[in-house]
Each structure stands twice: as structure tokens, then as C-alpha cells.
Design a protein around this motif. Structure first.
Motif, mmCIF file in Angstrom:
data_model
loop_
_atom_site.group_PDB
_atom_site.id
_atom_site.type_symbol
_atom_site.label_atom_id
_atom_site.label_comp_id
_atom_site.label_asym_id
_atom_site.label_seq_id
_atom_site.Cartn_x
_atom_site.Cartn_y
_atom_site.Cartn_z
ATOM 1 N N ALA A 30 -28.622 15.850 10.245
ATOM 2 C CA ALA A 30 -27.293 16.374 10.569
ATOM 3 C C ALA A 30 -27.420 17.848 10.920
ATOM 4 O O ALA A 30 -28.362 18.521 10.495
ATOM 5 C CB ALA A 30 -26.350 16.197 9.380
ATOM 6 N N GLY A 31 -26.460 18.338 11.688
ATOM 7 C CA GLY A 31 -26.475 19.760 12.008
ATOM 8 C C GLY A 31 -25.550 20.077 13.160
ATOM 9 O O GLY A 31 -25.068 19.176 13.850
ATOM 10 N N LEU A 62 -22.646 9.752 19.141
ATOM 11 C CA LEU A 62 -22.787 8.468 18.455
ATOM 12 C C LEU A 62 -23.806 8.638 17.341
ATOM 13 O O LEU A 62 -24.592 9.587 17.335
ATOM 14 C CB LEU A 62 -23.279 7.396 19.442
ATOM 15 C CG LEU A 62 -22.368 7.100 20.627
ATOM 16 C CD1 LEU A 62 -23.125 6.291 21.672
ATOM 17 C CD2 LEU A 62 -21.124 6.345 20.184
ATOM 18 N N ILE A 63 -23.796 7.708 16.393
ATOM 19 C CA ILE A 63 -24.832 7.679 15.359
ATOM 20 C C ILE A 63 -26.012 6.911 15.966
ATOM 21 O O ILE A 63 -25.881 5.737 16.322
ATOM 22 C CB ILE A 63 -24.324 6.971 14.092
ATOM 23 C CG1 ILE A 63 -23.118 7.726 13.508
ATOM 24 C CG2 ILE A 63 -25.438 6.862 13.056
ATOM 25 C CD1 ILE A 63 -22.442 7.006 12.347
ATOM 26 N N GLU A 69 -40.022 1.133 10.341
ATOM 27 C CA GLU A 69 -40.578 -0.181 10.019
ATOM 28 C C GLU A 69 -39.447 -0.931 9.334
ATOM 29 O O GLU A 69 -38.405 -0.334 9.045
ATOM 30 C CB GLU A 69 -41.821 -0.044 9.124
ATOM 31 C CG GLU A 69 -41.572 0.627 7.793
ATOM 32 C CD GLU A 69 -42.844 0.820 6.981
ATOM 33 O OE1 GLU A 69 -43.920 0.983 7.565
ATOM 34 O OE2 GLU A 69 -42.740 0.798 5.740
ATOM 35 N N PRO A 70 -39.587 -2.221 9.091
ATOM 36 C CA PRO A 70 -38.476 -2.929 8.456
ATOM 37 C C PRO A 70 -38.005 -2.201 7.190
ATOM 38 O O PRO A 70 -38.827 -1.783 6.373
ATOM 39 C CB PRO A 70 -39.082 -4.296 8.119
ATOM 40 C CG PRO A 70 -40.163 -4.475 9.132
ATOM 41 C CD PRO A 70 -40.723 -3.100 9.384
ATOM 42 N N GLN A 71 -36.711 -1.990 7.106
ATOM 43 C CA GLN A 71 -36.058 -1.382 5.933
ATOM 44 C C GLN A 71 -36.244 0.133 5.812
ATOM 45 O O GLN A 71 -35.907 0.717 4.781
ATOM 46 C CB GLN A 71 -36.535 -2.049 4.621
ATOM 47 C CG GLN A 71 -36.344 -3.559 4.576
ATOM 48 C CD GLN A 71 -34.871 -3.956 4.654
ATOM 49 O OE1 GLN A 71 -34.046 -3.457 3.917
ATOM 50 N NE2 GLN A 71 -34.544 -4.844 5.570
ATOM 51 N N ARG A 72 -36.786 0.777 6.844
ATOM 52 C CA ARG A 72 -36.861 2.249 6.831
ATOM 53 C C ARG A 72 -36.383 2.783 8.175
ATOM 54 O O ARG A 72 -36.910 2.409 9.219
ATOM 55 C CB ARG A 72 -38.296 2.723 6.563
ATOM 56 C CG ARG A 72 -38.727 2.534 5.108
ATOM 57 C CD ARG A 72 -40.047 3.251 4.866
ATOM 58 N NE ARG A 72 -40.401 3.243 3.470
ATOM 59 C CZ ARG A 72 -41.332 2.455 2.943
ATOM 60 N NH1 ARG A 72 -41.963 1.572 3.699
ATOM 61 N NH2 ARG A 72 -41.620 2.528 1.656
ATOM 62 N N ARG A 73 -35.397 3.706 8.114
ATOM 63 C CA ARG A 73 -34.774 4.185 9.353
ATOM 64 C C ARG A 73 -34.501 5.694 9.301
ATOM 65 O O ARG A 73 -34.162 6.226 8.246
ATOM 66 C CB ARG A 73 -33.427 3.475 9.586
ATOM 67 C CG ARG A 73 -33.532 1.978 9.824
ATOM 68 C CD ARG A 73 -32.164 1.317 9.883
ATOM 69 N NE ARG A 73 -31.433 1.365 8.625
ATOM 70 C CZ ARG A 73 -31.586 0.484 7.628
ATOM 71 N NH1 ARG A 73 -32.446 -0.510 7.734
ATOM 72 N NH2 ARG A 73 -30.874 0.605 6.513
ATOM 73 N N LEU A 74 -34.613 6.330 10.467
ATOM 74 C CA LEU A 74 -34.114 7.689 10.656
ATOM 75 C C LEU A 74 -32.769 7.579 11.366
ATOM 76 O O LEU A 74 -32.602 6.736 12.254
ATOM 77 C CB LEU A 74 -35.062 8.510 11.532
ATOM 78 C CG LEU A 74 -36.448 8.835 10.988
ATOM 79 C CD1 LEU A 74 -37.243 9.623 12.022
ATOM 80 C CD2 LEU A 74 -36.378 9.601 9.672
ATOM 81 N N VAL A 75 -31.822 8.414 10.972
ATOM 82 C CA VAL A 75 -30.480 8.365 11.540
ATOM 83 C C VAL A 75 -30.134 9.741 12.112
ATOM 84 O O VAL A 75 -30.192 10.742 11.400
ATOM 85 C CB VAL A 75 -29.449 7.976 10.451
ATOM 86 C CG1 VAL A 75 -28.043 7.951 11.033
ATOM 87 C CG2 VAL A 75 -29.814 6.626 9.832
ATOM 88 N N ASP A 76 -29.800 9.769 13.401
ATOM 89 C CA ASP A 76 -29.408 11.012 14.062
ATOM 90 C C ASP A 76 -27.880 11.020 14.126
ATOM 91 O O ASP A 76 -27.274 10.276 14.890
ATOM 92 C CB ASP A 76 -30.034 11.028 15.468
ATOM 93 C CG ASP A 76 -29.789 12.344 16.201
ATOM 94 O OD1 ASP A 76 -29.253 13.283 15.577
ATOM 95 O OD2 ASP A 76 -30.128 12.418 17.399
ATOM 96 N N LEU A 77 -27.268 11.847 13.281
ATOM 97 C CA LEU A 77 -25.804 11.898 13.210
ATOM 98 C C LEU A 77 -25.245 12.770 14.337
ATOM 99 O O LEU A 77 -25.946 13.646 14.840
ATOM 100 C CB LEU A 77 -25.364 12.463 11.849
ATOM 101 C CG LEU A 77 -25.686 11.589 10.633
ATOM 102 C CD1 LEU A 77 -25.373 12.339 9.351
ATOM 103 C CD2 LEU A 77 -24.915 10.276 10.676
ATOM 104 N N THR A 96 -15.819 10.075 10.281
ATOM 105 C CA THR A 96 -16.934 9.118 10.286
ATOM 106 C C THR A 96 -18.122 9.668 9.507
ATOM 107 O O THR A 96 -18.758 8.952 8.728
ATOM 108 C CB THR A 96 -17.350 8.789 11.741
ATOM 109 O OG1 THR A 96 -16.218 8.247 12.418
ATOM 110 C CG2 THR A 96 -18.475 7.770 11.786
ATOM 111 N N LEU A 97 -18.419 10.957 9.703
ATOM 112 C CA LEU A 97 -19.532 11.588 8.980
ATOM 113 C C LEU A 97 -19.303 11.542 7.473
ATOM 114 O O LEU A 97 -20.187 11.164 6.709
ATOM 115 C CB LEU A 97 -19.685 13.046 9.412
ATOM 116 C CG LEU A 97 -20.416 13.331 10.713
ATOM 117 C CD1 LEU A 97 -20.384 14.821 11.015
ATOM 118 C CD2 LEU A 97 -21.849 12.859 10.653
#
Length: 197
Positions: A30-31, A62-63, A69-77, A96-97
Motif C-alpha cells: 500500500a502507499g 484496482l486490487i 505459489e498455491p496459497q501465497r499471494r502478493l497484493v498491490d492495493l 474498499t481499502l
């Protein structure tokens, strides 16, 4: 091959209902729109162009989800506070944030990016307050640290450390430069801790 080198774009979501199932581990970036969020994600994953950088701050409305890999994610807010968008759109982003930070169970931590020359703007403080209320750990990247000399960048780091001292172990701070590739190992160490790698 490191976990982050495996990053692949998964999807873009306009609202929380479009996100992947709330399970596994997520770390969100986030930023402010001009803090260098996309550049930091690209530097950490060592994949040029994974997160789209733009000359026009505020393009990420958008997010964006990246699978490691399965079950691990980076999220760009969505970037906040700078984009030339209507007030109603800004309010919707904020809602939303806040909802994402407070309700997403798989969220393990937030990487909060601030331009080292202009840290702790109103939205940065608001993000820290949301995270504190949700008892979510935050790792602050003071980006573009190459733009300041050594003494000035140390002083900026100290100022931010003092400002977040009351939040205790929930908040950590470091200097970072995507351009000079400095601070990447320290950031990866924090991500590894959250992803339990």
C-alpha cells in the motif's frame, strides 16, 4: 528459485467479492500513488514489468493479485491520495481499502511505501491507524532513498521510527531504493517471516 521470482499476475479486482478465496497467506503493498509501489514489487520479485509502473500516478485503481505459489499471494492495493480522480471514486477506494484491511483473514502484513522525502502524509497515517486497529503488522519501506544523501536519509529513517514508536513491534521501518536495488534483502526477510518461508 526464490518464492518471489515465481510471481505471476493472477487477477484484478474492483471489489472484495472478486478476490481469491480468503485462505492461505497474503501480503499487501500500500502507499501513495507516487511512492514507487509497482517499482518496489518489480524489484523484490526481480521481474521487470510484473507490476505496471506509470508516469501518471494513480493508475492502479484496482486490487491486483500476484500468485507466488498455491496459497501465497502478493497484493498491490490501489494507490491513494494523489491521483486525479473524482472525490466519489477516492471515497470508494478508501472504503474498499479499510474493508480489505479489517476483514481479510488471510492478510499477514502490510508493506507500506512512503517516499523518503515526504513520509507520514495524512493517508500514510490513516493506513497505520487502520492497520493498528486491525492489529496487523506493517513494514514501512522508505522508497527512493537514493534521492537523499546518507545523513539526510538516516535522519528521515529516525524521524519515522520515532513517529511509529508507540505502535511497538507491529511496525518496522527500513530504507529502500528500487533504482539502486538497496534494501531488497531486508524487505524479503520480512516477507519470508510473514509467509513463513
Amino acid at each position: 528459485m526464490s518464492l518471489y521470482r515465481k510471481a505471476k499476475f493472477l487477477l484484478s479486482a474492483a471489489k472484495l467479492s472478486q478476490l481469491p478465496a480468503d485462505e492461505g497467506f497474503e501480503v499487501a503493498f500500500a502507499g501513495r500513488s507516487n511512492a514507487g509501489k509497482s517499482s518496489a514489487i518489480n524489484a523484490i520479485t526481480n521481474i521487470t514489468g510484473l507490476a505496471r509502473t506509470s508516469k501518471t500516478p494513480g493508475r492502479t485503481q484496482l486490487i491486483n493479485i500476484f500468485d507466488l505459489e498455491p496459497q501465497r499471494r502478493l497484493v498491490d492495493l490501489p494507490g491513494y491520495g494523489y491521483a486525479k480522480v473524482p472525490e466519489a471514486v477516492k471515497r470508494r477506494w478508501q472504503h474498499t481499502l479499510a474493508e480489505y484491511l479489517q476483514e481479510r483473514r488471510c492478510l499477514r502484513g502490510i508493506v507500506l511505501l512512503m517516499d523518503i522525502r515526504h513520509p507520514l502524509k495524512d493517508f500514510d497515517v490513516q493506513m497505520l491507524e487502520w492497520a493498528y486497529q486491525a492489529q496487523l503488522p506493517v513494514h514501512i519501506l522508505l522508497t527512493k532513498s537514493d534521492k537523499l544523501g546518507s545523513g539526510a536519509s538516516k535522519a528521515a529513517l529516525h524521524k519515522v521510527e520515532q513517529a511509529v514508536r508507540d505502535m511497538g513491534e507491529l511496525v518496522s521501518v527500513q530504507r529502500f531504493s528500487a533504482l539502486k536495488k538497496t534494501g531488497i534483502d531486508e524487505a524479503v526477510e520480512q516477507l519470508n517471516d510473514w509467509f513463513r518461508v
